[in-house]
Design a protein around this motif. Structure first.
Motif: not given
Length: 312
Positions: A107-111, A149-157, A197-205
């Motif tokens: 939901f944070a990603g979707l927002e 929505f799809l990007i947020s769900v994939l990121d969360a999963l 690494i994933l957290v920093y990479l994905v948060t940056s993107l």
């Protein structure tokens, strides 16, 4: 490091915002009222947009989606906190914790995504007004929300599945009112290098790229507005964008504040208090920001409230 004993982890302990027993009733009342205001406020916005045909435009379509996401985001964290305060329990199950991480990230990603779409909508409306209806057609709007929505769900999963492989130590106390990924990773006994690494990479993107898109959109908007000859036209254009800018500042300011405070300070409790801003305060403020600054929205809300009172 292979995780062999994660199944032994049955629950985590959420320490909340304060362990002072005298503060618990106050925190319960405060968060319950904030939750109710957030849910009812955002629900009113959705109903007003659905029932008023004048508001069936891309801008309000994105706003109704933003309100729905805000209801979901607060519902993922606050009810569990309220139950724990009421039952004087601090526990959350292992499954419940990972589920909470997954939903918060979704939901944070979707927002995040919807705020970018709203900026793009304003950019097209002000910089390309003659082509607005052709560009911002209903099909594109729905497609953009679905893509986000799809990007947020994939990121969360991705983050949740990576957290599943971790084993945890005996200290399972989370100094927070919900399971935030960063805090859960700190409790792991196994190697969390890949997770970090994933957290920093994905948060940056997913943080920097959308924010850059919003900044570029508003740079174009400001240069277009300054070319408008009449002062009234300039004021109208800026007032349309004002609400969105306030929400963007609140969401990104507090979101980055959480990461900077958790990186700069060792006080986890401070970062938990900052997290309240983007998970609770921002969703609660959005209906006020968008309705009080918008004549069309106020008119639609008045119509809705008179319709509800007439039916009773």
């Amino acid at each position: 490091v292979k995780s062999g004993n994660f199944s032994a982890t049955t629950e985590f302990l959420l320490l909340g915002l304060s362990e002072d027993p005298q503060l618990q009733p106050l925190l319960f009342c405060l968060f319950l009222s904030m939750y109710l205001v957030s849910v009812f406020g955002n629900l009113l916005i959705i109903l007003a947009i659905v029932y008023d045909s004048h508001l069936h435009t891309p801008m309000y379509f994105f706003l109704s989606n933003l309100s729905f996401v805000d209801i979901c985001l607060t519902s993922t964290t606050i009810p569990k906190m309220l139950v724990n305060i009421e039952t004087q329990s601090k526990s959350i199950s292992y499954t419940g914790c990972l589920t909470q991480i997954c939903f918060v990230l979704t939901f944070a990603g979707l927002e995040n995504g919807i705020l970018v779409m709203m900026a793009f909508d304003r950019f097209v409306a002000i910089c390309h007004p003659l082509r607005y209806k052709a560009i911002m057609n209903p099909k594109l709007c729905r497609l953009l929300v679905l893509l986000s929505f799809l990007i947020s769900v994939l990121d969360a999963l991705l983050h949740t599945l990576m957290a599943l492989r971790l084993s945890f130590c005996t200290d399972l106390e989370i100094p927070h009112f919900f399971c935030e990924l960063a805090h859960v990773l700190k409790l792991a006994c196994s190697d969390i290098l890949i997770n970090n690494i994933l957290v920093y990479l994905v948060t940056s993107l997913l943080g920097v790229v959308p924010l850059s898109g919003i900044i570029i959109s508003y740079t174009q908007i400001v240069s277009s507005v300054l070319k408008i000859p009449s002062a009234g036209g300039k004021y109208k254009a800026f007032s349309i964008c004002g609400s969105h800018l306030i929400v963007v500042s609140l969401f990104y300011g507090t979101g980055f504040g959480v990461y900077l405070s958790s990186a700069a300070t060792h006080s986890s409790r401070k970062s938990a208090i900052v997290s309240v801003m983007y998970t609770v305060v921002t969703p609660m403020m959005n209906p006020f920001i968008y309705s009080l600054r918008n004549k069309d929205m106020m008119g639609a809300l008045r119509k809705l409230i008179s319709r509800i009172s007439a039916s009773h």
